[in-house]
Design a protein around this motif. Structure first.
Motif, mmCIF file in Angstrom:
data_model
loop_
_atom_site.group_PDB
_atom_site.id
_atom_site.type_symbol
_atom_site.label_atom_id
_atom_site.label_comp_id
_atom_site.label_asym_id
_atom_site.label_seq_id
_atom_site.Cartn_x
_atom_site.Cartn_y
_atom_site.Cartn_z
ATOM 1 N N VAL A 66 0.855 -1.084 0.212
ATOM 2 C CA VAL A 66 -0.079 -0.184 -0.390
ATOM 3 C C VAL A 66 1.028 0.937 0.016
ATOM 4 C CG1 VAL A 66 -1.763 1.362 1.365
ATOM 5 C CG2 VAL A 66 -1.581 -1.609 1.518
ATOM 6 N N VAL A 67 0.558 2.177 -1.250
ATOM 7 C CA VAL A 67 1.662 2.936 -1.347
ATOM 8 C C VAL A 67 0.580 4.199 -0.764
ATOM 9 C CG1 VAL A 67 2.502 4.445 -2.727
ATOM 10 C CG2 VAL A 67 3.260 2.079 -2.573
ATOM 11 N N ALA A 68 1.330 5.683 -0.450
ATOM 12 C CA ALA A 68 0.856 7.220 -0.228
ATOM 13 C C ALA A 68 1.206 7.402 -1.195
ATOM 14 C CB ALA A 68 1.003 7.097 1.192
ATOM 15 N N ASP A 69 0.961 7.683 -2.062
ATOM 16 C CA ASP A 69 0.792 8.609 -3.714
ATOM 17 C C ASP A 69 0.946 10.196 -3.193
ATOM 18 O OD1 ASP A 69 1.804 9.249 -6.332
ATOM 19 O OD2 ASP A 69 0.634 7.694 -7.237
ATOM 20 N N ARG A 70 1.515 10.349 -2.864
ATOM 21 C CA ARG A 70 1.359 11.908 -2.283
ATOM 22 C C ARG A 70 1.058 13.298 -2.639
ATOM 23 N NH1 ARG A 70 5.654 16.677 0.005
ATOM 24 N NH2 ARG A 70 5.264 17.123 -2.339
ATOM 25 N N ASP A 71 1.211 12.897 -4.461
ATOM 26 C CA ASP A 71 0.488 14.287 -4.907
ATOM 27 C C ASP A 71 -0.325 13.890 -6.155
ATOM 28 O OD1 ASP A 71 2.834 16.234 -3.415
ATOM 29 O OD2 ASP A 71 4.034 16.261 -4.932
ATOM 30 N N ASN A 72 -0.745 12.964 -6.236
ATOM 31 C CA ASN A 72 -2.410 12.598 -6.623
ATOM 32 C C ASN A 72 -3.197 12.638 -5.933
ATOM 33 O OD1 ASN A 72 -0.860 12.316 -9.331
ATOM 34 N ND2 ASN A 72 0.293 10.341 -8.805
ATOM 35 N N ASN A 73 -2.769 13.071 -4.836
ATOM 36 C CA ASN A 73 -3.861 12.675 -3.073
ATOM 37 C C ASN A 73 -4.794 11.250 -3.722
ATOM 38 O OD1 ASN A 73 -3.312 15.251 -1.829
ATOM 39 N ND2 ASN A 73 -3.827 16.097 -4.044
ATOM 40 N N ARG A 74 -3.752 10.084 -3.685
ATOM 41 C CA ARG A 74 -4.227 9.198 -3.743
ATOM 42 C C ARG A 74 -3.596 8.055 -2.835
ATOM 43 N NH1 ARG A 74 -3.272 7.323 -9.538
ATOM 44 N NH2 ARG A 74 -1.285 7.275 -10.345
ATOM 45 N N VAL A 75 -4.005 6.822 -2.828
ATOM 46 C CA VAL A 75 -3.481 5.325 -2.546
ATOM 47 C C VAL A 75 -4.074 4.454 -3.545
ATOM 48 C CG1 VAL A 75 -3.458 3.982 -0.656
ATOM 49 C CG2 VAL A 75 -3.904 6.002 0.515
ATOM 50 N N GLN A 76 -2.921 4.076 -3.520
ATOM 51 C CA GLN A 76 -2.742 2.345 -4.644
ATOM 52 C C GLN A 76 -1.798 1.418 -3.887
ATOM 53 O OE1 GLN A 76 -1.450 3.436 -8.710
ATOM 54 N NE2 GLN A 76 -0.905 4.902 -8.086
ATOM 55 N N ILE A 77 -2.758 0.059 -4.270
ATOM 56 C CA ILE A 77 -2.139 -1.017 -3.101
ATOM 57 C C ILE A 77 -1.733 -1.806 -4.389
ATOM 58 C CG2 ILE A 77 -3.425 -2.960 -2.620
ATOM 59 C CD1 ILE A 77 -5.584 -1.081 -1.011
ATOM 60 N N PHE A 78 -1.046 -2.754 -4.801
ATOM 61 C CA PHE A 78 0.495 -3.526 -5.851
ATOM 62 C C PHE A 78 0.275 -4.871 -5.122
ATOM 63 C CE2 PHE A 78 1.909 1.379 -6.583
ATOM 64 C CZ PHE A 78 1.833 1.409 -7.443
ATOM 65 N N ASP A 79 -0.044 -5.919 -5.625
ATOM 66 C CA ASP A 79 0.595 -7.528 -5.004
ATOM 67 C C ASP A 79 2.018 -6.911 -5.340
ATOM 68 O OD1 ASP A 79 1.324 -7.799 -8.057
ATOM 69 O OD2 ASP A 79 -0.443 -9.129 -8.428
ATOM 70 N N VAL A 80 3.141 -7.729 -4.994
ATOM 71 C CA VAL A 80 4.235 -7.357 -4.859
ATOM 72 C C VAL A 80 5.016 -7.821 -6.020
ATOM 73 C CG1 VAL A 80 4.567 -9.118 -3.065
ATOM 74 C CG2 VAL A 80 4.165 -10.700 -4.275
ATOM 75 N N TYR A 81 4.280 -8.500 -7.166
ATOM 76 C CA TYR A 81 5.188 -8.146 -8.485
ATOM 77 C C TYR A 81 4.705 -6.496 -9.065
ATOM 78 C CZ TYR A 81 4.599 -12.944 -8.332
ATOM 79 O OH TYR A 81 5.471 -14.565 -7.118
ATOM 80 N N GLY A 82 3.663 -6.006 -8.621
ATOM 81 C CA GLY A 82 3.764 -4.080 -8.887
ATOM 82 C C GLY A 82 2.590 -4.551 -9.409
ATOM 83 N N LYS A 83 1.374 -5.469 -10.063
ATOM 84 C CA LYS A 83 0.135 -5.347 -10.065
ATOM 85 C C LYS A 83 -0.755 -4.753 -9.849
ATOM 86 C CE LYS A 83 -3.717 -8.032 -12.072
ATOM 87 N NZ LYS A 83 -4.284 -9.646 -12.618
ATOM 88 N N VAL A 84 -1.081 -3.244 -10.262
ATOM 89 C CA VAL A 84 -2.060 -2.645 -9.350
ATOM 90 C C VAL A 84 -3.824 -3.069 -8.762
ATOM 91 C CG1 VAL A 84 -3.218 -0.445 -8.769
ATOM 92 C CG2 VAL A 84 -1.047 -0.567 -10.377
#
Length: 464
Positions: free
Chosen positions: A222-240
């Protein structure tokens, strides 16, 4: 009231009822009996150090199961199945056990010496402040100590706070540090990139100056994507796997999301910095609740930064009021600490043995606190480029053994320390090639020991 199976005294003292059980205590022997056949759930120690509730398993009517609270015992009867261990305020040991004919008797011995217990078979699964040690024969030992105790192996044997563990395994019996040392060996070999993903942009899967990062029980990132004002969730291979949030002040929107953590219930906690609040979402990113408002009073926030959650339902928050505040998961203020020690707290991490590690970007230090009462225990680091020095330390993660992994932001590297602040290794250098870093900002540890780093400058995640 029943008769104590250890001293035959009567009557015993009623302690509690629950789950169809009658729990009784013998003050003379500091023991507990539970009357019924089913399992009672909990085991606790009161402020006085005496048991206040206990949970042990079947066959109580045969009077073979009991709880012991006795600093003088040397060995609990072989065959004991160890379920829970804790320490009272006086440091005495409190252990729940089960005796069963289906359990290999030879594998269950417990030693107590100067307030430490060692379970030969690696049990005590619910114990606090435990470490798993493995001898060179491959046998596991669960070592349980009081909070703040230092447990080491030396040429003289197994020591706690420099005192011998009487009756416990010794170095002369080929007792060596097991799992903790193995984790340190893995960290010393870090620096080789296993995977990286992300690039600068606002499309799904891209990032714009990401800050915080954490992992779920399933190892999703789980990544806090600061300047896009959103949170993104990825699997360990980088797939959203999921994206939520947008710019704004409404529920579920952000004005610079700086950090994320996951609660024991799987909910995602996000620090909404410039909205001066904390927001909580479910696993799919659906808004659940928010708490906090601008201010310096209890429960108020000034640009909240790092967040962390423990398994007790508590959420820890750093803000620019130079403190750490603790909230319940429903947003109620519990306590605060750190104002006398912190200058600009950034990120924090909770260790498995009850510590809180906080990075201070202005003082270029890491501070370690007791998570229960907020006492400042120690600090380490200073500004510089040498080993064990920092230039604006940011994200922190701790592994099961309390080892500390920190993003040394201005030095474009990651440093790893033992739980006592001793340097283990460092890796990374300035650049954009795999293995290089541009202002590493957030870090988390995956279940396989991998270290995931999000980079503010390169807008990506690397896994080492």
């Amino acid at each position: 009231m029943g008769q104590c199976i250890q001293c035959n005294s009567r009557p015993m003292t009623h302690v509690a009822n629950g789950y169809g059980k009658d729990i009784q205590a013998c003050v003379k022997t500091n023991s507990i009996e539970v009357y019924e056949e089913e399992i009672a759930i909990e085991a606790q120690v009161g402020a006085s150090g005496l048991p206040v509730a206990a949970g042990v398993a079947h066959n109580i009517r045969q009077k073979r199961n009991y709880v012991t609270h006795d600093p003088g015992f040397s060995i609990i009867k072989p065959g004991s199945h160890l379920g829970f261990a804790a320490f009272g305020a006086d440091g005495h040991v409190f252990v729940t056990i089960k005796i069963g004919s289906d359990i290999p008797h030879a594998n269950f011995q417990v030693y107590n010496g100067r307030n430490v217990i060692v379970a030969k078979d690696g049990s005590l699964r619910n114990a606090k402040d435990k470490e798993i040690w493995t001898d060179t024969l491959g046998e596991n030992h669960t070592v349980v100590t009081p909070a703040n105790a230092e447990l080491i192996s030396s040429a003289e044997g197994l020591l706690i706070n420099q005192d011998h563990v009487d009756g416990g395994p010794r170095t002369s019996e080929r007792m060596t540090v097991g799992d903790p040392e193995e984790s340190l060996r893995r960290y010393r070999m870090k620096g080789r990139v296993k995977k990286y993903f992300g690039s600068f942009g606002d499309a799904v899967g891209q990032m714009n100056r990401p800050h915080g990062i954490c992992s779920t029980a399933a190892d999703d990132i789980v990544v806090a994507d600061r300047d896009n004002n959103r949170v993104q969730i990825f699997d360990v291979y980088g797939k959203v796997k999921g994206v939520f949030g947008s710019e704004g002040t409404a529920e579920g929107q952000f004005n610079r999301v700086l950090d994320v953590c996951v609660t024991s219930h799987g909910r995602i906690v996000a620090s909404d910095c410039h909205n001066n609040r904390i927001q909580i979402f479910d696993e799919q990113g659906k808004f659940v609740r928010t708490f906090g408002s601008i201010g310096s009073g209890y429960g108020e926030l000034d640009r909240p930064f790092g967040v962390a959650a423990n398994d007790k339902g508590l959420i820890y928050v750093c803000d620019l009021n130079r403190r750490v505040q603790v909230f319940s998961e429903d947003g109620k203020f519990v306590r605060e600490f750190g104002s006398e020690s912190l200058n600009k707290p950034q990120y924090l991490s909770l260790t498995s043995n009850g510590k809180v590690v906080v990075s201070d970007s202005v003082d270029h230090k890491l501070h370690v606190f007791d998570s229960y009462d907020g006492r400042h225990l120690f600090q380490f680091g200073r500004k510089g480029t040498n080993d064990s020095q920092f230039d604006s330390p940011q994200g922190i993660a701790t592994d099961y053994h309390g080892n500390i992994i920190v993003c040394d932001n201005g030095n474009n590297r990651v440093q790893v320390f033992t739980r006592h602040g001793q340097l283990v290794t460092c890796f990374g250098s300035d650049g954009s090639a795999p293995g290089q870093m541009s202002h590493p900002q957030g870090v988390c540890v995956l279940s396989d020991g991998g270290i995931a780093i999000c980079e503010f400058g390169n807008s990506r995640v690397q896994i080492f």
